[in-house]
Design an enzyme around this catalytic site. Structure first.
Site, PDB file in Angstrom:
ATOM      1  N   ASN A  60      41.185  67.528  50.689  1.00 34.79           N
ATOM      2  CA  ASN A  60      39.801  67.977  50.805  1.00 34.79           C
ATOM      3  C   ASN A  60      39.184  67.532  52.125  1.00 34.79           C
ATOM      4  O   ASN A  60      39.542  66.486  52.671  1.00 34.79           O
ATOM      5  CB  ASN A  60      38.980  67.449  49.632  1.00 34.79           C
ATOM      6  CG  ASN A  60      39.536  67.918  48.295  1.00 34.79           C
ATOM      7  OD1 ASN A  60      40.118  68.998  48.214  1.00 34.79           O
ATOM      8  ND2 ASN A  60      39.379  67.118  47.260  1.00 34.79           N
ATOM      9  N   HIS A 109      43.829  66.917  55.983  1.00 35.89           N
ATOM     10  CA  HIS A 109      43.407  68.210  56.518  1.00 35.89           C
ATOM     11  C   HIS A 109      42.142  68.099  57.361  1.00 35.89           C
ATOM     12  O   HIS A 109      41.520  69.110  57.675  1.00 35.89           O
ATOM     13  CB  HIS A 109      43.198  69.214  55.381  1.00 35.89           C
ATOM     14  CG  HIS A 109      44.473  69.649  54.741  1.00 35.89           C
ATOM     15  ND1 HIS A 109      44.533  70.248  53.494  1.00 35.89           N
ATOM     16  CD2 HIS A 109      45.760  69.568  55.173  1.00 35.89           C
ATOM     17  CE1 HIS A 109      45.790  70.508  53.190  1.00 35.89           C
ATOM     18  NE2 HIS A 109      46.548  70.102  54.189  1.00 35.89           N
ATOM     19  N   CYS A 131      32.001  67.634  78.975  1.00 38.09           N
ATOM     20  CA  CYS A 131      32.579  68.612  79.906  1.00 38.09           C
ATOM     21  C   CYS A 131      32.102  70.038  79.666  1.00 38.09           C
ATOM     22  O   CYS A 131      32.524  70.959  80.369  1.00 38.09           O
ATOM     23  CB  CYS A 131      34.104  68.550  79.838  1.00 38.09           C
ATOM     24  SG  CYS A 131      34.798  69.149  78.270  1.00 38.09           S
ATOM     25  N   ASN A 167      44.940  67.665  35.916  1.00 38.33           N
ATOM     26  CA  ASN A 167      44.525  68.954  36.482  1.00 38.33           C
ATOM     27  C   ASN A 167      44.014  69.861  35.369  1.00 38.33           C
ATOM     28  O   ASN A 167      44.450  69.755  34.209  1.00 38.33           O
ATOM     29  CB  ASN A 167      45.696  69.629  37.206  1.00 38.33           C
ATOM     30  CG  ASN A 167      45.227  70.670  38.207  1.00 38.33           C
ATOM     31  OD1 ASN A 167      44.238  70.477  38.908  1.00 38.33           O
ATOM     32  ND2 ASN A 167      45.922  71.792  38.276  1.00 38.33           N
TER      33      ASN A 167
END
Length: 242
Positions: free
Chosen positions: A98, A115, A147, A208
């Site tokens: 996540n 991630h 920059c 789950n």
């Protein structure tokens, strides 16, 4: 609900979390059932090629997801993992797919955000990193303060290498327990962590809402919402005698 697998303070426990635990906090899933976001393909908004083709579109997508974070808070599943980390101390590691930062907001410290994070950006030219809340999001394509090159969200897109893979590999080799939470068991390389941990001798636990694709590698599976199941499971684990 009871767990047969014991966890002691001297065990090394690696936890992997996916979108399921965040969904219970109201985080929208990455894509709908058709793989689209507002009629845009995931390839348009979640790949390096999509960003270079239309960076303004990609930034609109991630700005929307970033702004959503102000309306969500960690849930009881997140806080249960904080309690587990406090019990295990250095013998705990959390790997998350996540990018919402809810684990850190809840209080987890030993964490790899493989991630990336919606709360971070970096410059494509000089690689300077900026917290998202310090850049000018009013710009279609935010610019680097050093920059003036384009910034991009610090998100690992499809086709890019996830963060911390060498460190994760070492952790999987020494894990005594591996717990997978809210993951489908489909997205690689995270989907293979369960198998690698099991091959190295770890006891495997799954939590789950649906049975994941890699269910065969899970020794003890608890089906349901992680926000409901994890507080009870963690309480059982930390109350067991060492």
């Amino acid at each position: 609900m009871n767990t047969k697998i014991k966890i002691c303070k001297n065990d090394f426990v690696v936890v992997l979390t996916g979108a399921g635990i965040s969904a219970e906090s109201g985080i929208k899933t990455f894509r709908d059932n058709n793989g689209l976001w507002e009629d845009h393909s995931v390839e348009e908004v979640a790949t390096p090629e999509g960003f270079f083709k239309n960076p303004a579109l990609v930034w609109r997508f991630y700005k929307q997801r970033y702004y959503q974070l102000a309306d969500v808070i960690p849930n009881s599943g997140h806080f249960a993992l904080v309690k587990l980390e406090e019990y295990l101390a250095d013998n705990f590691l959390l790997i998350t797919q996540n990018v919402d930062g809810l684990h850190r907001q809840a209080g987890n410290k030993r964490i790899y955000e493989m991630h990336g994070s919606l709360e971070e950006t970096y410059c494509l030219k000089c690689k300077t990193h900026y917290p998202t809340n310090t850049i000018n999001l009013a710009q279609d394509i935010p610019k680097c303060k050093k920059c003036n090159a384009s910034l991009r969200p610090d998100i690992v897109w499809f086709g890019e290498m996830p963060y911390f893979l060498p460190e994760i590999d070492l952790a999987l080799r020494k894990a005594t327990h591996f717990i997978t939470i809210g993951t489908s068991g489909v997205v690689y390389p995270a989907a293979q962590f369960l198998m690698l941990a099991k091959m190295n001798g770890a006891k495997t636990i799954g939590v789950n809402f649906n049975s994941p694709d890699n269910r065969n590698f899970i020794e003890e599976f608890h089906q349901g919402k992680s926000g409901e199941l994890l507080p009870k499971l963690v309480e059982q684990w930390i109350s067991q005698e060492v």
